[in-house]
Design a protein around this motif. Sequence first.
Motif, short mmCIF file in Angstrom:
data_model
loop_
_atom_site.label_atom_id
_atom_site.label_comp_id
_atom_site.label_asym_id
_atom_site.label_seq_id
_atom_site.Cartn_x
_atom_site.Cartn_y
_atom_site.Cartn_z
N VAL A 116 0.68 -1.21 0.14
CA VAL A 116 -0.13 0.05 -0.02
C VAL A 116 1.01 1.42 0.10
CG1 VAL A 116 -1.54 1.46 1.41
CG2 VAL A 116 -1.96 -0.82 1.12
N ASP A 117 1.96 1.33 1.02
CA ASP A 117 2.82 2.47 0.90
C ASP A 117 3.49 2.69 -0.36
OD1 ASP A 117 1.73 2.80 3.40
OD2 ASP A 117 3.31 2.31 4.55
N LEU A 118 4.29 1.45 -0.84
CA LEU A 118 5.12 1.70 -1.81
C LEU A 118 4.49 2.01 -3.16
CD1 LEU A 118 7.59 -1.14 -0.73
CD2 LEU A 118 8.18 1.26 -1.07
N VAL A 119 3.32 1.50 -3.33
CA VAL A 119 2.68 1.73 -4.57
C VAL A 119 1.45 2.52 -4.64
CG1 VAL A 119 1.61 0.55 -6.75
CG2 VAL A 119 3.63 -0.74 -5.25
N SER A 120 0.25 2.10 -3.75
CA SER A 120 -0.89 2.93 -4.03
C SER A 120 -0.77 4.30 -3.39
CB SER A 120 -2.08 2.07 -3.25
OG SER A 120 -2.23 0.91 -3.69
N LYS A 121 -0.20 4.37 -2.00
CA LYS A 121 -0.22 5.69 -1.59
C LYS A 121 0.87 6.64 -2.50
CE LYS A 121 -0.91 6.00 3.13
NZ LYS A 121 -0.83 5.74 4.46
N ARG A 122 2.05 5.83 -2.42
CA ARG A 122 2.98 6.64 -3.44
C ARG A 122 2.36 7.34 -4.76
NH1 ARG A 122 8.66 4.73 -5.47
NH2 ARG A 122 8.96 6.37 -7.56
#
Length: 182
Positions: A116-122
């Motif tokens: 989630v942090d490395l792809v979606s939120k970024r």
Amino acid sequence: MTAVTQLPYGRAFTWADLEAMPDDGHRYELIDGVLIVSPTPRPLHQRVVAEVTTLLREGCPPELEALPGPVDVRLAEDTVVEPDVIVARRADLTDRGLLQAPLLAVEVLSPGNRGVDLVSKRNRYESSGCRSCWIVDPDIPSLLELRLRDGRYVETAHVKADEAFPTDAPYTVSFTPAALIS
């Protein structure tokens, strides 16, 4: 008797749906209308959040504020995230959070949130115009700095352990990733 929250059926979640969620200690976020529920962070995660917040507060100009999460950041009607740490203009903060992209979003990786942090939120930080994003991995320890240039994130630093991380975005601060976990 405990109230039951009615979830939307057949449509994407919105900011209004998120506002109706219970205050039950869970971390609720929306990314493109998809509800994401995160578990309680590990002590190591929270230690890093506290250290980053302290370092950012030390040099913070008076017109800005460095805050640890959870703080709602509304990037769109169907996207509300809670970065681990934000830096925003004081004038942009409301009693409900931040209704636009912060100047800096910091995400601290945990085993359950890496994707989630490395792809979606970024991707959502980038598309919303968040000028700078730090991704901290406490297990290595390391820090990846991304800065917005021409609408796209560019990797401007990737430091590990005792390597110095000097930056001027959103203002001057310098530390090592190892200092975040000590």
